[in-house]
Design a protein around this motif. Structure first.
Motif, PDB file in Angstrom:
ATOM      1  N   TYR A  16       0.822  -1.193   0.000  1.00 60.73           N
ATOM      2  CA  TYR A  16       0.000   0.000   0.000  1.00 60.73           C
ATOM      3  C   TYR A  16       0.853   1.238   0.000  1.00 60.73           C
ATOM      4  O   TYR A  16       1.460   1.587   0.992  1.00 60.73           O
ATOM      5  N   PHE A 368       2.702  -3.713   2.849  1.00 58.15           N
ATOM      6  CA  PHE A 368       2.346  -4.641   3.895  1.00 58.15           C
ATOM      7  C   PHE A 368       3.507  -4.749   4.804  1.00 58.15           C
ATOM      8  O   PHE A 368       4.640  -4.605   4.424  1.00 58.15           O
ATOM      9  N   GLU A 369       3.203  -5.063   5.993  1.00 56.90           N
ATOM     10  CA  GLU A 369       4.295  -5.118   6.929  1.00 56.90           C
ATOM     11  C   GLU A 369       4.931  -6.482   6.802  1.00 56.90           C
ATOM     12  O   GLU A 369       4.279  -7.489   6.954  1.00 56.90           O
ATOM     13  N   LYS A 378       2.770   5.104   6.450  1.00 58.11           N
ATOM     14  CA  LYS A 378       2.411   6.245   7.283  1.00 58.11           C
ATOM     15  C   LYS A 378       3.650   7.032   7.678  1.00 58.11           C
ATOM     16  O   LYS A 378       3.646   8.257   7.691  1.00 58.11           O
TER      17      LYS A 378
ATOM     18  N   HIS B  17      -8.904  -0.117   4.068  1.00 58.70           N
ATOM     19  CA  HIS B  17      -9.263  -0.410   2.694  1.00 58.70           C
ATOM     20  C   HIS B  17      -8.243  -1.385   2.111  1.00 58.70           C
ATOM     21  O   HIS B  17      -7.064  -1.129   2.126  1.00 58.70           O
ATOM     22  N   VAL B  18      -8.721  -2.525   1.651  1.00 55.98           N
ATOM     23  CA  VAL B  18      -7.845  -3.553   1.096  1.00 55.98           C
ATOM     24  C   VAL B  18      -8.122  -3.674  -0.392  1.00 55.98           C
ATOM     25  O   VAL B  18      -9.231  -4.006  -0.793  1.00 55.98           O
ATOM     26  N   GLY B  49      -5.047   3.962   8.656  1.00 54.15           N
ATOM     27  CA  GLY B  49      -3.893   3.530   7.890  1.00 54.15           C
ATOM     28  C   GLY B  49      -3.355   2.173   8.278  1.00 54.15           C
ATOM     29  O   GLY B  49      -2.400   1.705   7.691  1.00 54.15           O
ATOM     30  N   SER B  50      -3.923   1.550   9.258  1.00 49.38           N
ATOM     31  CA  SER B  50      -3.385   0.250   9.654  1.00 49.38           C
ATOM     32  C   SER B  50      -4.531  -0.691   9.974  1.00 49.38           C
ATOM     33  O   SER B  50      -5.491  -0.305  10.632  1.00 49.38           O
ATOM     34  N   PRO B  51      -4.444  -1.932   9.537  1.00 52.42           N
ATOM     35  CA  PRO B  51      -5.540  -2.867   9.823  1.00 52.42           C
ATOM     36  C   PRO B  51      -5.707  -3.131  11.310  1.00 52.42           C
ATOM     37  O   PRO B  51      -6.761  -3.552  11.743  1.00 52.42           O
ATOM     38  N   ARG B  52      -4.665  -2.857  12.104  1.00 53.52           N
ATOM     39  CA  ARG B  52      -4.779  -3.142  13.534  1.00 53.52           C
ATOM     40  C   ARG B  52      -5.780  -2.237  14.227  1.00 53.52           C
ATOM     41  O   ARG B  52      -6.209  -2.500  15.332  1.00 53.52           O
ATOM     42  N   VAL B  74      -3.722  -9.405   6.404  1.00 49.05           N
ATOM     43  CA  VAL B  74      -4.456  -8.239   6.892  1.00 49.05           C
ATOM     44  C   VAL B  74      -5.640  -8.685   7.722  1.00 49.05           C
ATOM     45  O   VAL B  74      -5.915  -8.146   8.796  1.00 49.05           O
ATOM     46  N   GLN B  77      -4.694  -9.620  11.101  1.00 52.16           N
ATOM     47  CA  GLN B  77      -4.266  -8.513  11.962  1.00 52.16           C
ATOM     48  C   GLN B  77      -5.414  -7.693  12.503  1.00 52.16           C
ATOM     49  O   GLN B  77      -5.261  -7.013  13.504  1.00 52.16           O
TER      50      GLN B  77
END
Ligand code: SF4
Lengths: 396, 138, 150
Positions: A16, A368-369, A378, B17-18, B49-52, B74, B77
């Motif tokens: 992303y 992706f991490e 970010k 958003h995926v 900004g993060s799926p977590r 994702v 997570q």
């Protein structure tokens, strides 16, 4: 990941991208703050269009290629039908040509506004993002009026167009153009005169003319580097040779030049559409095609991001046997490798986005991490915003 | 505790958003939701900004072989309960790409999907309606 | 006849030119002359590589190099026929970066070998979920029920 003197680190960006909304995956190799290399990993969007296309009839192919990319959803069908027409040796009626031109240029306006907005968002100017996307709405409304859908207009078919521009549409198109022109003028002034934006974008991510030629880049990316190419002028199709307009070429090659080329092109597009509306001939909008003879055809057109290239080979049946699709970003993204080298991390993501990458197109054919993650998307966004802030402070 | 989460989810859903091999259009229309004409932040919908941090996943596109592991990652997570909303015909049923060698979707083969919003792309109004309906089912 | 074509004919007399229409020229060249011809078009005539196409035909793999001459708007398509039992062709990517990606793509989807390519690894397909000898663009590729097989 270390060499003798400095520690090299790998910064994965994506799938992303901080700026774009599609999946992609870059690995930046950095030394301290400086980017020394870039590895591009594609494939998160590959859907195999070239494989599906031979299963479809010529009438269905435009619908398939339209779905390569949502932003250039007119360029691919247009190039595909040009290839089919080139193969069959037919010329669509003049009114169809004008309508194709109008739709194509409207698309360019909305695509460029989209990019300007996202670039603004990226350097920390969210207002620019909101503005640009708001003005873009007017264009989408015009599309909805003419074709019934905001995106994926299904405007082209072999031998003509599917949707006519009715007389009552013309004043509305003109009104939308006037509005967009006025607002874009304001936006352009605001962006080009802002000292912070200038300081932030000038000299960043330079792609020289030699590099541009060696990587065969196309579209605004090439024109910002001083390469004077534009398929609309060089290989005239549709109605581009019947209305007056100019090709915008700048020589700096940095992100600022790329932004400027795109902003100025919006005005050229408006000029083209006005010229087409003035001259719009009467007559049929499509023609009957009885058969596509065996042979091969090439169609190309200038998408918002550069030259789209379609090659079709026919064996005389109603399906192509090979359909090659080349999207502009395919050439442009590859050139990122040279454009980011030597820049700082805070600029990297901006540079990557400056070619207006369109991965869907590229891969019709990556944050992706993963374990090594040092900076997330970010963080890169934050770094970029911080840099803008610093410049802002300095210029106060 | 669960009730509290559900309440929070309904009040202000944070969405992530995926995009997995989409054509981009659905994704742009999702961003369009944030810009002035539709501005869903009014209703508390925030794109994170993060799926977590996400309560809901907006998923688009046919999944391909390369993006499938990422999508599953994702999904792992995101904290549960998490709503999965499939946006666009691609995400609902593979669309025109069903014969492709690289498509392994649709989403509901791999992760539970709570709402389907078909359309190519769906209009932003339809997306808002779909999200609201999915939330009201909770 | 355009001047680039004239020069090309003088320099490489073996070529076979098919003129589909004035702006689309298809030129069949022997496999050994690919690098020399491509270098001539790019370096001396300033043409841009638009893209390459690989096609699986009955006679063998056809590799098409589409060069675009932007001053005239003509596309010069070089056609090289590569036999199926020896699918090798010289790589342009070794000296022309623009050709690197497409050669990787043709290598992975069709299985043509580009001799001298700096980095001939798959470009698009998954590294975990893909059999290395799967070549979807070949004619003998089994086309049915892709999505349902897993
Ligand atoms: S549903 Fe349509 S608009 Fe959405 S990703 Fe698929 S092809 Fe694109």
């Amino acid at each position: 990941m270390s060499d003798e003197t400095k520690v090299r680190r790998i910064v994965p960006i994506g799938p992303y991208h901080p700026l774009q909304e599609e999946p992609e995956f870059f690995k930046l190799v950095v030394e301290g703050e400086t980017v020394v290399d870039l590895e591009i990993n594609l494939g998160y969007n590959h859907r195999g269009h070239e494989f599906i296309s031979p299963e479809l009839t010529y009438d269905q192919v435009p619908f398939l290629v339209e779905r390569i990319c949502g932003i250039c959803s007119n360029s691919h069908p247009l190039a595909a039908v040009l290839a089919i027409e080139d193969c069959a040796g037919i010329k669509p009626p003049p009114r169809a040509n004008f309508i194709r031109t109008i739709i194509h240029e409207l698309e360019r306006i909305h695509s460029h506004l989209l990019w300007v907005g996202l670039a603004g968002h990226f350097i920390g100017y969210n207002t620019v993002w909101m503005w640009a996307w708001r003005y873009r709405e007017h264009i989408l409304q015009v599309f909805e009026m003419i074709t019934g859908n905001r995106n994926h207009y299904a405007a082209n078919k072999p031998g003509g167009v599917r949707w006519d521009i009715k007389p009552e549409h013309v004043p509305e198109i003109r009104a939308a153009l006037d509005l967009v022109e006025k607002k874009t003028m304001m936006l352009t002034k605001a962006v080009l005169d802002d000292p912070v934006i200038r300081a932030r974008l000038e000299g960043v991510g330079i792609l020289t003319k030699e590099q541009a030629i060696a990587w065969s880049v196309v579209g605004p990316t090439a024109r910002a580097s001083g390469v004077d190419i534009d398929v609309r002028r060089d290989d005239p199709h549709c109605a581009y040779d019947q209305v007056p307009w100019n090709v915008i070429v700048l020589s700096e090659g940095d992100v600022f030049a790329k932004a400027k080329v795109r902003l100025l092109e919006i005005f050229e597009s408006i000029k083209i559409i006005r010229g087409c509306l003035d001259k719009l001939p009467d007559g049929p909008i499509d023609m009957r095609i009885d058969e596509i003879p065996s042979g091969e055809g090439i169609g190309r057109t200038e998408a918002p991001r550069g030259e789209v290239f379609h090659y079709i080979r026919s064996d005389g049946t109603n399906r192509p046997i090979r359909h090659k699709i080349r999207a502009p970003s395919y050439m442009n993204i590859a050139s990122n490798v040279v454009a980011v080298r030597g820049g700082s991390i805070a600029d990297a993501a901006l540079t990557l986005a400056a070619v207006d990458p369109c991965y869907c197109c590229t891969e019709r054919m990556a944050a992706f991490e993963d374990g090594m993650l040092k900076y997330t998307g970010k963080d890169l966004l934050r770094l970029s915003w911080e840099k803008t802030e610093k410049i802002r402070e300095r210029l106060k | 505790m669960k009730d509290l989460r559900l309440w929070g989810l309904k009040k202000s859903p944070w969405v992530y958003h995926v995009a997995a091999a989409s054509c981009n259009n659905c994704d742009i229309e999702i961003l369009e939701l944030l810009t002035p004409r539709y501005d869903v932040e009014r209703f508390g919908v925030v794109l994170v900004g993060s799926p977590r941090h996400a309560d809901a996943l907006l998923v688009t596109g046919v999944i391909n072989r390369k993006s499938l592991p990422r999508v599953l990652e994702v999904y792992e997570q995101t904290p549960k309960p998490c709503l999965v909303i499939a946006i666009g015909t691609c995400a609902c049923n593979n669309h025109i790409f069903r014969n492709s060698y690289n498509a392994v979707g649709p989403y509901d083969k791999h992760i539970p999907v709570h709402a389907y919003i078909p359309g190519c792309p769906p209009k932003p109004e339809a997306m808002i309606l779909g999200i609201v309906k999915a939330l009201s089912k909770l | 006849m355009s001047s680039s074509l004239q020069l090309l004919r003088e320099r490489f007399p073996q070529i076979e030119v098919m003129e589909k229409n004035p702006r689309r020229l298809y030129i069949r060249i022997p496999r050994e002359q690919l690098t020399a011809t491509a270098r001539f078009l790019h370096e001396e005539r300033g043409m841009r590589l638009s893209i390459c196409t690989g096609i699986d035909t009955r006679e063998g793999f056809e590799v098409l190099y589409h060069f675009s001459e932007d001053s005239t708007g003509i596309i010069y398509t070089l056609k090289v026929l590569v036999p199926k039992d020896d699918p090798k062709v010289e790589s342009l990517g070794s000296w022309f970066p623009a050709a690197q990606w497409i050669e990787r793509e043709m290598h992975e989807l069709l299985g043509i070998d580009f001799v001298g390519h700096p980095n001939l690894i798959p470009l698009l397909t998954s590294d975990t979920d893909w059999e290395p000898d799967r070549r979807p663009l070949r004619r003998d590729y089994e086309r049915r029920n892709e999505a349902h097989e897993r």
